[in-house]
Scaffold this motif. Sequence first.
Motif, PDB file in Angstrom:
ATOM      1  N   MET A  50      33.951  -4.248 110.636  1.00 10.93           N
ATOM      2  CA  MET A  50      35.118  -3.461 111.043  1.00 10.93           C
ATOM      3  C   MET A  50      35.222  -2.165 110.237  1.00 10.93           C
ATOM      4  O   MET A  50      35.533  -1.101 110.787  1.00 10.93           O
ATOM      5  CB  MET A  50      36.409  -4.279 110.846  1.00 10.93           C
TER       6      MET A  50
ATOM      7  N   THR B  68      33.219  -4.815 102.023  1.00  7.60           N
ATOM      8  CA  THR B  68      34.590  -5.146 102.430  1.00  7.60           C
ATOM      9  C   THR B  68      35.591  -4.658 101.388  1.00  7.60           C
ATOM     10  O   THR B  68      36.649  -4.126 101.722  1.00  7.60           O
ATOM     11  CB  THR B  68      34.741  -6.668 102.604  1.00  7.60           C
TER      12      THR B  68
ATOM     13  N   ILE C 157      42.844  -7.207 106.885  1.00 10.88           N
ATOM     14  CA  ILE C 157      43.232  -8.623 106.874  1.00 10.88           C
ATOM     15  C   ILE C 157      42.239  -9.405 106.010  1.00 10.88           C
ATOM     16  O   ILE C 157      42.624 -10.251 105.197  1.00 10.88           O
ATOM     17  CB  ILE C 157      43.280  -9.186 108.309  1.00 10.88           C
TER      18      ILE C 157
ATOM     19  N   VAL D 277      32.843 -10.116 108.929  1.00  8.33           N
ATOM     20  CA  VAL D 277      33.599  -9.497 110.016  1.00  8.33           C
ATOM     21  C   VAL D 277      34.300  -8.231 109.512  1.00  8.33           C
ATOM     22  O   VAL D 277      34.276  -7.176 110.169  1.00  8.33           O
ATOM     23  CB  VAL D 277      34.637 -10.486 110.591  1.00  8.33           C
ATOM     24  N   ALA D 278      34.911  -8.331 108.328  1.00  5.62           N
ATOM     25  CA  ALA D 278      35.631  -7.187 107.769  1.00  5.62           C
ATOM     26  C   ALA D 278      34.691  -6.024 107.480  1.00  5.62           C
ATOM     27  O   ALA D 278      35.041  -4.855 107.689  1.00  5.62           O
ATOM     28  CB  ALA D 278      36.368  -7.604 106.492  1.00  5.62           C
TER      29      ALA D 278
ATOM     30  N   ILE E 286      42.797  -0.512 115.158  1.00  8.61           N
ATOM     31  CA  ILE E 286      42.711  -1.977 115.253  1.00  8.61           C
ATOM     32  C   ILE E 286      41.642  -2.489 114.288  1.00  8.61           C
ATOM     33  O   ILE E 286      41.837  -3.515 113.615  1.00  8.61           O
ATOM     34  CB  ILE E 286      42.396  -2.405 116.701  1.00  8.61           C
ATOM     35  N   CYS E 287      40.519  -1.767 114.202  1.00  9.51           N
ATOM     36  CA  CYS E 287      39.456  -2.154 113.257  1.00  9.51           C
ATOM     37  C   CYS E 287      39.943  -2.076 111.820  1.00  9.51           C
ATOM     38  O   CYS E 287      39.597  -2.922 110.990  1.00  9.51           O
ATOM     39  CB  CYS E 287      38.236  -1.253 113.448  1.00  9.51           C
TER      40      CYS E 287
ATOM     41  N   THR F 268      47.820  -1.396 106.584  1.00 10.01           N
ATOM     42  CA  THR F 268      47.694  -2.154 107.834  1.00 10.01           C
ATOM     43  C   THR F 268      48.895  -1.908 108.736  1.00 10.01           C
ATOM     44  O   THR F 268      48.746  -1.723 109.956  1.00 10.01           O
ATOM     45  CB  THR F 268      47.570  -3.659 107.536  1.00 10.01           C
TER      46      THR F 268
ATOM     47  N   ILE G 256      42.051  -5.219 111.233  1.00 15.88           N
ATOM     48  CA  ILE G 256      41.222  -6.422 111.096  1.00 15.88           C
ATOM     49  C   ILE G 256      40.495  -6.420 109.756  1.00 15.88           C
ATOM     50  O   ILE G 256      40.426  -7.441 109.058  1.00 15.88           O
ATOM     51  CB  ILE G 256      40.213  -6.515 112.259  1.00 15.88           C
ATOM     52  N   HIS G 257      39.956  -5.247 109.385  1.00 15.24           N
ATOM     53  CA  HIS G 257      39.238  -5.157 108.110  1.00 15.24           C
ATOM     54  C   HIS G 257      40.144  -5.483 106.935  1.00 15.24           C
ATOM     55  O   HIS G 257      39.780  -6.250 106.034  1.00 15.24           O
ATOM     56  CB  HIS G 257      38.665  -3.749 107.928  1.00 15.24           C
TER      57      HIS G 257
END
Length: 473
Positions: free
Chosen positions: A192, A40, A329, A188-189, A322-323, A133, A326-327
Amino acid sequence: MSVEAFEIAENGGANLKDVDDDGRPRRTGTLITASAHIITAVIGSGVLSLAWAIAQLGWIIGPTVLIAFSLITWFCSSLLTDCYRAPDPVHGKRNYTYGDAVRAYLGDVKYRFCSLAQYVNLVGVTIGYTITTAISMGAVKRSNCFHRQGHQAPCKVSDTTNMIIFAAIQIVLSQLPNFHELSLLSLVAAVMSITYSSIGLALSIAKIAGGGHVRTTLTGVTVGVDVSGTEKIWRTFQSLGDIAFAYSYSNVLIEIQDTLKSSPPENKVMKKATSIGVSTTTLFYMLCGMLGYAAFGNEAPGNFLTGFGFYDPFWLIDIGNICIAIHLIGAYQVFAQPIFQFFENYIRNRYPENGFIHSERIINIPIIGKFPFSPFRLVWRTLYVIITSLVAMIFPFFNDFLGLIGALSFWPLTVYFPVEMYKKQAQISKFSKTGIWLNTLSSACLVVSILAACGSVQGLVQALAHYKPFKVS
């Protein structure tokens, strides 16, 4: 009630099964979560500029520099994992932050220098991620606009609105008390980051397979054709900074290691996580950088998903951007949490009797459940997010900003302090073969960092001179 006390109470009381050897709640991190944190932190916005960096350096020097940076990062990070505890790497006293490790091994003077370098870098990364972002969020709107109106349509968007949306999300996530609460967010990140890197990779392969002539050279952009001689030099230096930024994570390594369970020993698990993280990212970096250069040649954009080297399929480009959003974030929090912890610990120690600063209570939040709330944490972290977002709005320059951050942090945080702490721990003489080799490595990396910083500053000056803010059209 403190966060630590709350966590212990939730687990049924403060007994030996609930706490580690330092009296803090038992850590639950594993090889998987540590690897996710590293991926990440490492596979971030830096991957998007690698095609541009390779275009400046060419087929020979570009991949060579990428491999060199990966080996240096892996080697120095492996040294740093042994400094989580002091003086013994397995049974010594824990160091909770990078700065704590430097103070334990090298003393207060170097601790102050380290803290300055580390936290300036962390602040810079959070600003850089805000910029990236916002650009990625705007690229989704532009991609749809190009699809409807054609590739020559102006399709201009304002990044300011996107930065405000990103800041609002970060204000909420910043209320998570500490690094230990980020495991799911990091997983999750990490997914992504691999997803959007794979999309960029697939689009590059498709562009190469589709034919079309692009010009690539062994030495990168050509003087007199693509750039002037002066521009070639500055861009070469700046590309070094971009690559250095792409491997920037040493400044949060100790904080990541502090999430691991005590058994097996943290340094052994972290070495494995470092190998997994660096090797995974290097594979993606080599593929994205080299295939991106093969797809676009010497005209490779600074950001190959938001710079619209690709227009179709527009929906896949949208998914990639979008990925990215999200990453980043999640990645923002990985780099922001050490800043939050450092400042809050400093203020609490400075004002031990202040009720507002030390006030903390448990509140019930629907779905989430019990949550430790601190008014001081709410006010200070909200202010931090707002201020960094304002800076990002003033300096929205992707490549130059990344290069400057990478250049300023690479030598002190990735190389110098890990090497110096290892020499102290292993009692290596500066005139021994190992000492001479380590000092040579450190000096060479210092020169590279200085050159990269000069290139990035020159790029920022040029970008500011030509910057014209635009509004939504």
